[in-house]
Design a protein around this motif. Structure first.
Motif, PDB file in Angstrom:
ATOM      1  N   SER A 158       0.814  -1.218   0.000  1.00  0.00           N
ATOM      2  CA  SER A 158       0.000   0.000   0.000  1.00  0.00           C
ATOM      3  C   SER A 158       0.851   1.273   0.000  1.00  0.00           C
ATOM      4  CB  SER A 158      -0.927   0.015   1.221  1.00  0.00           C
ATOM      5  OG  SER A 158      -0.157  -0.104   2.416  1.00  0.00           O
ATOM      6  N   VAL A 159       2.123   1.158   0.394  1.00  0.00           N
ATOM      7  CA  VAL A 159       3.007   2.329   0.487  1.00  0.00           C
ATOM      8  C   VAL A 159       3.357   2.838  -0.905  1.00  0.00           C
ATOM      9  CG1 VAL A 159       5.308   3.135   1.212  1.00  0.00           C
ATOM     10  CG2 VAL A 159       3.955   1.684   2.742  1.00  0.00           C
ATOM     11  N   THR A 160       3.210   4.159  -1.101  1.00  0.00           N
ATOM     12  CA  THR A 160       3.577   4.777  -2.376  1.00  0.00           C
ATOM     13  C   THR A 160       4.794   5.695  -2.241  1.00  0.00           C
ATOM     14  OG1 THR A 160       2.036   6.609  -2.016  1.00  0.00           O
ATOM     15  CG2 THR A 160       1.205   4.700  -3.261  1.00  0.00           C
ATOM     16  N   HIS A 161       5.104   6.105  -1.007  1.00  0.00           N
ATOM     17  CA  HIS A 161       6.195   7.059  -0.799  1.00  0.00           C
ATOM     18  C   HIS A 161       6.979   6.711   0.464  1.00  0.00           C
ATOM     19  CE1 HIS A 161       8.371  10.833  -0.564  1.00  0.00           C
ATOM     20  NE2 HIS A 161       7.946  10.986   0.665  1.00  0.00           N
ATOM     21  N   ILE A 162       8.302   6.665   0.316  1.00  0.00           N
ATOM     22  CA  ILE A 162       9.212   6.518   1.454  1.00  0.00           C
ATOM     23  C   ILE A 162       9.951   7.841   1.562  1.00  0.00           C
ATOM     24  CG2 ILE A 162      11.202   5.279   2.373  1.00  0.00           C
ATOM     25  CD1 ILE A 162      10.223   2.827   0.729  1.00  0.00           C
ATOM     26  N   GLY A 163       9.772   8.533   2.669  1.00  0.00           N
ATOM     27  CA  GLY A 163      10.277   9.895   2.830  1.00  0.00           C
ATOM     28  C   GLY A 163      11.778  10.005   3.026  1.00  0.00           C
ATOM     29  N   ASP A 164      12.237  11.242   3.104  1.00  0.00           N
ATOM     30  CA  ASP A 164      13.653  11.554   3.321  1.00  0.00           C
ATOM     31  C   ASP A 164      14.096  10.996   4.673  1.00  0.00           C
ATOM     32  OD1 ASP A 164      13.356  13.018   0.995  1.00  0.00           O
ATOM     33  OD2 ASP A 164      13.436  14.976   1.983  1.00  0.00           O
ATOM     34  N   GLY A 165      15.195  10.262   4.676  1.00  0.00           N
ATOM     35  CA  GLY A 165      15.779   9.760   5.912  1.00  0.00           C
ATOM     36  C   GLY A 165      14.926   8.766   6.690  1.00  0.00           C
ATOM     37  N   THR A 166      13.911   8.204   6.059  1.00  0.00           N
ATOM     38  CA  THR A 166      12.968   7.339   6.773  1.00  0.00           C
ATOM     39  C   THR A 166      13.656   6.231   7.560  1.00  0.00           C
ATOM     40  OG1 THR A 166      11.194   7.792   5.222  1.00  0.00           O
ATOM     41  CG2 THR A 166      10.969   5.800   6.517  1.00  0.00           C
TER      42      THR A 166
END
Length: 191
Positions: free
Chosen positions: A102-110
């Motif tokens: 379901s994830v579409t975006h992995i953010g900065d520094g996650t």
């Protein structure tokens, strides 16, 4: 001294910084009534060892679990769409994370500086991986990136000194991301 908490189903929102620096907190049970983990909710909870994110949660915000150094595993909701910037940054004990489709975006520094993380499979559906998302994951040995990823930032895998194998979906993706985005010693393999 707060060691364990069960949040009742009547709670729909947990505010930012709600449990920040509760260093003795080892166990949290989250209800199916919340839809997001707010910014820095569990920031610096160094005693927390595992967490199950209920299926009602669609968003994990900035720094939600930043610095939870004893956190070894995370079970994410099958409905999470976005992993916010620095959400799991510096979770130095984190060995296993399964990112749901379901994830579409992995953010900065996650996941940056998750030094015990060994392998990551990015699910099909993720379109962007932020700056330094996995920077400093010094034990990361392999990563799988699906064809859906169209945006990958420089530094995403910087300082991943053990990264030896990167599985890519296509020759086009290999050409696009090539050596600029991965350590030079990493072998890029098209699956």
């Amino acid at each position: 001294m707060l060691e364990s908490i069960t949040i009742p189903n009547s709670v729909t929102t947990i505010g930012g910084n709600a449990f920040s620096y509760c260093t003795e907190l080892t166990s949290v049970t989250l209800p199916n009534s919340i839809t997001e983990i707010a910014y820095e909710t569990f920031y610096g909870c160094t005693g927390l060892t595992s967490i199950i994110i209920p299926d009602s949660v669609t968003e994990i915000n900035y720094g939600a679990f930043y610095g939870c150094t004893r956190l070894t595993s995370i079970t994410l909701s099958h409905n999470v769409k976005s992993l916010g910037n620095q959400a799991f940054n510096n979770c130095t004990g984190l060995e296993l994370v399964t990112i749901p489709s379901s994830v579409t975006h992995i953010g900065d520094g996650t996941f940056s500086h998750c030094t015990m993380l060994k392998s990551v499979i990015i699910p099909d559906g993720v379109t962007s991986i932020g700056i330094s998302a996995f920077e400093g994951c010094t034990n990361l040995k392999s990563v799988t990136i699906p064809d859906s990823v169209t945006s990958l930032w420089s530094g995403t895998f910087s300082k991943c000194k053990s990264l030896k194998t990167v599985y890519l979906a296509s020759e086009e993706q290999k050409e696009k991301f090539a050596y600029y985005y991965f350590p030079p010693e990493a072998k890029l393999i098209v699956k």
